[in-house]
Enzyme design. Structure first.
Site, mmCIF file in Angstrom:
data_model
loop_
_atom_site.group_PDB
_atom_site.id
_atom_site.type_symbol
_atom_site.label_atom_id
_atom_site.label_comp_id
_atom_site.label_asym_id
_atom_site.label_seq_id
_atom_site.Cartn_x
_atom_site.Cartn_y
_atom_site.Cartn_z
ATOM 1 C CE1 TYR A 80 -4.078 1.947 0.311
ATOM 2 C CE2 TYR A 80 -2.560 3.438 1.430
ATOM 3 C CZ TYR A 80 -3.769 3.206 0.799
ATOM 4 O OH TYR A 80 -4.659 4.229 0.642
ATOM 5 C CG PHE A 132 -6.726 17.763 -24.361
ATOM 6 C CD1 PHE A 132 -6.826 17.256 -25.656
ATOM 7 C CD2 PHE A 132 -7.041 16.929 -23.306
ATOM 8 C CE1 PHE A 132 -7.223 15.946 -25.874
ATOM 9 C CE2 PHE A 132 -7.440 15.621 -23.508
ATOM 10 C CZ PHE A 132 -7.525 15.122 -24.800
ATOM 11 C CB THR A 133 -11.544 17.394 -24.213
ATOM 12 O OG1 THR A 133 -10.632 16.303 -24.062
ATOM 13 C CG2 THR A 133 -11.824 17.607 -25.699
ATOM 14 C CG ASP A 223 -0.929 17.955 -21.433
ATOM 15 O OD1 ASP A 223 -0.298 16.883 -21.319
ATOM 16 O OD2 ASP A 223 -2.127 18.003 -21.745
ATOM 17 C CE LYS A 266 -3.313 10.376 -24.266
ATOM 18 N NZ LYS A 266 -4.141 10.354 -23.045
ATOM 19 N NE ARG A 390 -10.930 14.969 -30.185
ATOM 20 C CZ ARG A 390 -10.835 14.629 -28.889
ATOM 21 N NH1 ARG A 390 -9.682 14.340 -28.350
ATOM 22 N NH2 ARG A 390 -11.900 14.585 -28.131
ATOM 23 C CG PHE A 457 -15.685 14.258 -26.970
ATOM 24 C CD1 PHE A 457 -15.527 15.353 -26.131
ATOM 25 C CD2 PHE A 457 -14.807 13.194 -26.839
ATOM 26 C CE1 PHE A 457 -14.511 15.385 -25.178
ATOM 27 C CE2 PHE A 457 -13.786 13.212 -25.899
ATOM 28 C CZ PHE A 457 -13.645 14.310 -25.063
HETATM 29 N N1 F0G Z 1 -3.590 15.993 -22.299
HETATM 30 C C1 F0G Z 1 -3.561 15.582 -23.573
HETATM 31 C C2 F0G Z 1 -2.804 16.402 -24.583
HETATM 32 C C3 F0G Z 1 -4.223 14.420 -23.967
HETATM 33 O O1 F0G Z 1 -4.183 14.034 -25.237
HETATM 34 C C4 F0G Z 1 -4.939 13.673 -22.985
HETATM 35 C C5 F0G Z 1 -5.675 12.484 -23.365
HETATM 36 C C6 F0G Z 1 -4.934 14.140 -21.670
HETATM 37 C C7 F0G Z 1 -4.250 15.295 -21.357
HETATM 38 C C8 F0G Z 1 -5.692 13.426 -20.587
HETATM 39 O O2 F0G Z 1 -5.053 12.239 -20.240
HETATM 40 O O3 F0G Z 1 -6.670 10.443 -20.944
HETATM 41 O O4 F0G Z 1 -4.774 9.981 -19.372
HETATM 42 O O5 F0G Z 1 -6.726 11.323 -18.632
HETATM 43 N N2 F0G Z 1 -5.948 12.219 -24.537
HETATM 44 C C9 F0G Z 1 -6.629 11.025 -25.038
HETATM 45 C C10 F0G Z 1 -6.756 11.143 -26.535
HETATM 46 C C11 F0G Z 1 -7.905 10.708 -24.354
HETATM 47 O O6 F0G Z 1 -7.417 10.275 -27.120
HETATM 48 O O7 F0G Z 1 -6.195 12.060 -27.125
HETATM 49 P P1 F0G Z 1 -5.850 10.936 -19.782
#
Ligand code: F0G
Length: 466
Positions: A80, A132-133, A223, A266, A390, A457
């Protein structure tokens, strides 16, 4: 008579790995795909992956782990507290990214949540190089307002500039003049910029952002989700870096920031995991405390020990020059094929994906009939290749007015997982895009019939207007 064949001048690169385990793929009929797409409400996120042939939805958590990463999974220390794997991960982050303190999280948005909660106060402005979303949503949920300060070139899919992820430094200065540095908790730097088409930011621009931020006493947070790919583009495109390793460029780049959020799914080639890192001891104390509330203890933050071990090893592999070259090279191979065939894509070709320009595909469809959503559906119907919208659906609504955001980029992303598909898969994908392009004049719009409140989305549903 025997021809005297001259070997080609151009020498090909090949993937710096060979296949050890395979996962069978299933092909499906068009009738079956039509049924699946209707059931999924024209949203590729709502398909079952077993109904997908080549899955280019995302490069997130979908890359292939190496034998060494899998071996690391067996070395999971599932304690843990104070797991050995946490210290391996910390060492990898310190070595390759250079930050002093590490807070693991279950994935990138976990880190975004913590950072936003700690640093953003209601009414603050957070400038960035395109949204970013998930990042923007966490900034908004903390009471902040995201302000886009990316170079105008980023909004033009045909602009061939090499660093379309750069900040517009004048826009940044203007914002600081308007709201005051005290209302800007940090500058949020994406590298590469996902929503702009996987476009990099240059070292020179990053340095300028750092200088400007220091002058005004503002923090810079990176990021770092695809910062390795960004470093590769700097190596390839920015004068003075061609003889350097990706690892040394990455380190110099990160050293210009105060910390980072990271999705390990990624660049670092794991199925799950992320982190928040920083150099400031006080900020670390706050984050190490808050992570306990939302993710888990500060030495695992939502990850199993084995996942931290796989990520530590994945970081080491991710900065290998041959690896990055082959990874981005495969994306380039697909993109170049489409360019050669006259198919409209975002230029230059991005690091992790090829982005189809849905506005140019379907100029007869207004943006609020969701041309990119339609294009992603058509691609699946044609061949079982799954891509991602996108455009206007991803952009969501303006929290102040409630109206759709209307992004200038209306794109479909063909996202390439790392070390997963072959050149032949890229050929099949390109041919399917070409077939959909040929039928582009027949495409009809979509109507949104279900709209979730957050990150619509992922779960929105549509009906066809024909
Ligand atoms: N920042 C970027 C530039 C991303 O592309 C993503 C995720 C995140 C933050 C968030 O990270 O998914 O680990 O919580 N991108 C994925 C995509 C979902 O399909 O581009 P996460």
């Amino acid at each position: 008579m025997e021809m005297n064949r001259v070997p080609p001048k151009r020498r090909s690169w090949a993937e710096p790995w060979k296949v050890k385990v395979v996962e069978p793929l299933k092909t499906t009929t068009r009738d079956h795909r039509r049924k699946c797409m209707a059931e999924a409400g024209y949203n590729t996120f709502l398909l079952r992956s077993e109904d997908v042939y080549i899955d280019l939805l995302t490069d997130s958590g979908t890359s292939a782990m190496s034998d060494r990463q899998w071996a690391g999974m067996m070395l999971g220390d599932e304690a843990y507290a104070g797991s050995r794997n946490y210290y391996h991960l910390q060492e990898a982050v310190q070595t390759y990214y250079g930050y002093r303190y590490l807070v693991p999280t279950h994935q990138g948005r976990g880190a975004e949540h913590l950072l936003s909660r700690i640093l953003i106060k209601p009414g603050d402005s957070v400038p960035g190089n395109m949204y970013f979303t998930t990042t923007r949503l966490h900034q908004e949920l903390a009471g902040g307002r995201f302000v886009d300060c990316i170079t105008p070139a980023a909004h033009d899919p045909a602009d061939p500039s090499p660093f379309k992820g750069d900040f517009d430094l004048d826009a940044l200065e203007r914002l600081i003049g308007e709201v005051g540095a005290a209302r800007i908790p940090y500058i949020c730097v994406g590298a590469t910029v996902n929503m702009a088409g996987g476009q990099p930011i240059s070292m020179a621009n990053m340095r300028a952002v750092r200088e400007l931020a220091t002058r005004h006493g503002i923090r810079v947070f990176l990021d770092a989700t695809r910062a390795v790919e960004n470093a590769y583009f700097i190596q390839q495109r920015e004068p003075g870096h061609v003889d350097r390793s990706v690892a040394s460029i990455l380190r110099e780049f990160c050293d210009l920031s105060d910390g980072c959020t990271m999705s390990g799914k990624k660049d670092a080639m794991v199925n799950i995991g992320g982190w928040l890192a920083m150099n400031d001891a006080e900020l670390y104390q706050e984050a190490a405390n808050l992570v306990v509330v939302y993710e888990g203890l500060h030495t695992y933050g939502g990850m199993a020990g084995r996942d931290m071990e796989a990520m530590a090893q994945g970081i080491v592999e991710s900065v290998d020059d041959d690896h990055v070259r082959a990874r981005v090279g495969q994306v380039e191979y697909l993109g170049q094929k489409l360019i050669d065939w006259g198919i409209p894509i975002v230029r230059p070709i991005g690091g992790h994906a090829v982005y189809l320009d849905a506005k140019a595909f379907y100029p007869h469809l207004p943006q609020d009939e969701f041309p990119a959503q339609r294009l992603a559906a058509e691609l699946y119907l044609d061949s079982g290749v799954r891509a991602m919208e996108r455009g206007i659906v991803s952009a969501g609504r303006d929290p102040a007015t409630g109206d759709h955001h209307y992004p200038r980029l209306e794109l479909v992303r063909l996202t390439i997982p790392r070390r997963v598909y072959t050149q032949a898969h890229m050929d099949v994908t390109a041919e399917s895009v070409a077939a959909v392009h040929e039928r582009r004049h027949e495409a009809k719009g979509l109507a949104m019939v279900f709209e979730p409140k957050y990150l619509r989305f992922f779960q929105a549903r549509f009906e066809s207007k024909d």
